[in-house]
Design an enzyme around this catalytic site. Structure first.
Site, PDB file in Angstrom:
ATOM      1  N   HIS A 103      53.881  34.040  97.519  1.00  0.00           N
ATOM      2  CA  HIS A 103      53.532  34.933  98.699  1.00  0.00           C
ATOM      3  C   HIS A 103      53.536  33.757  99.882  1.00  0.00           C
ATOM      4  CE1 HIS A 103      52.129  37.213  95.156  1.00  0.00           C
ATOM      5  NE2 HIS A 103      52.196  38.362  96.083  1.00  0.00           N
ATOM      6  N   HIS A 123      54.137  40.901  99.758  1.00  0.00           N
ATOM      7  CA  HIS A 123      54.995  42.284 100.238  1.00  0.00           C
ATOM      8  C   HIS A 123      55.119  41.986 101.701  1.00  0.00           C
ATOM      9  CE1 HIS A 123      50.478  42.979 101.220  1.00  0.00           C
ATOM     10  NE2 HIS A 123      50.917  43.781 102.236  1.00  0.00           N
ATOM     11  N   GLY A 157      57.115  47.752 100.049  1.00  0.00           N
ATOM     12  CA  GLY A 157      57.253  48.813 101.394  1.00  0.00           C
ATOM     13  C   GLY A 157      58.693  49.040 101.529  1.00  0.00           C
ATOM     14  N   SER A 178      58.457  52.436  94.645  1.00  0.00           N
ATOM     15  CA  SER A 178      58.234  53.829  95.121  1.00  0.00           C
ATOM     16  C   SER A 178      59.516  54.324  95.277  1.00  0.00           C
ATOM     17  CB  SER A 178      57.160  54.130  96.153  1.00  0.00           C
ATOM     18  OG  SER A 178      57.471  53.242  97.048  1.00  0.00           O
TER      19      SER A 178
END
Length: 185
Positions: A103, A123, A157, A178
């Site tokens: 990160h 992210h 995302g 997703s």
């Protein structure tokens, strides 16, 4: 070629998710089995089932279970940012890929020093899996890709509509949850 990793959604690797993985594996570089709530025994059983269903072990990366990666000769194992086992694993198994979630530039550099073959950085964008936390953004991604020489795979995302932007920012590819695995209601 850009690296596309499908990452499971953490809902237990249902039969539906396994069927999805079976349809995906010829078209992605890897499927990362990220099911933190399952025991190592359950993950072992699910991976064994996936292989019996015809999914190539060379396309599977298991999250945080290095023994399973070795047992089934998987493509690799993926470690969390603060998991210290990466360096020892790579010394013992230089032929098996090992990645790490990072990160920051500092943790990316340390992962490379420790022997990571690739890193997940994120992210990048706002994502339901990190509810309430803003994405780190493309500038942070650029900083990490310039700081290390190993492949940086952007996560968080990312979908078909924005994957091009992370590649343009220097990522070697994208890991998506997703876009491939929809959380079951």
């Amino acid at each position: 070629m850009h690296l596309i990793h499908a990452v499971t959604d953490g809902t237990g690797l249902s039969e539906k998710a396994i069927v999805t993985a079976a349809s995906l594996y010829p078209n992605v570089e890897a499927i990362c089995i990220r099911e933190k709530q399952l025991s190592e025994t359950d993950i072992d059983s699910k991976i064994k089932h996936m292989i019996k269903r015809g999914i190539s072990p060379e396309k599977l990366i298991v999250h945080s279970c290095p023994d399973i990666a070795v047992r089934y000769r998987l493509q690799g194992v993926h470690f969390t940012e603060f998991d210290e086992r990466l360096k020892i694993f790579k010394r013992s198994h230089p032929d098996i890929q090992a990645g790490k979630s990072v990160h920051s530039v500092d943790t990316a550099r340390q992962a490379e020093i420790d022997g990571a073959d690739y890193i997940y950085f994120g992210h990048i964008f706002t994502t339901p899996s990190k509810e309430g936390l803003p994405g780190r953004g493309l500038d942070a991604l650029r900083g990490v890709t310039k700081a290390v020489s190993i492949p940086v795979i952007a996560i968080g995302g990312i979908h078909s509509g924005n994957v091009k932007t992370v590649i343009e920012a220097g990522a070697a590819g994208a890991a998506m949850i997703s876009a491939f695995f929809k959380k079951e209601e």
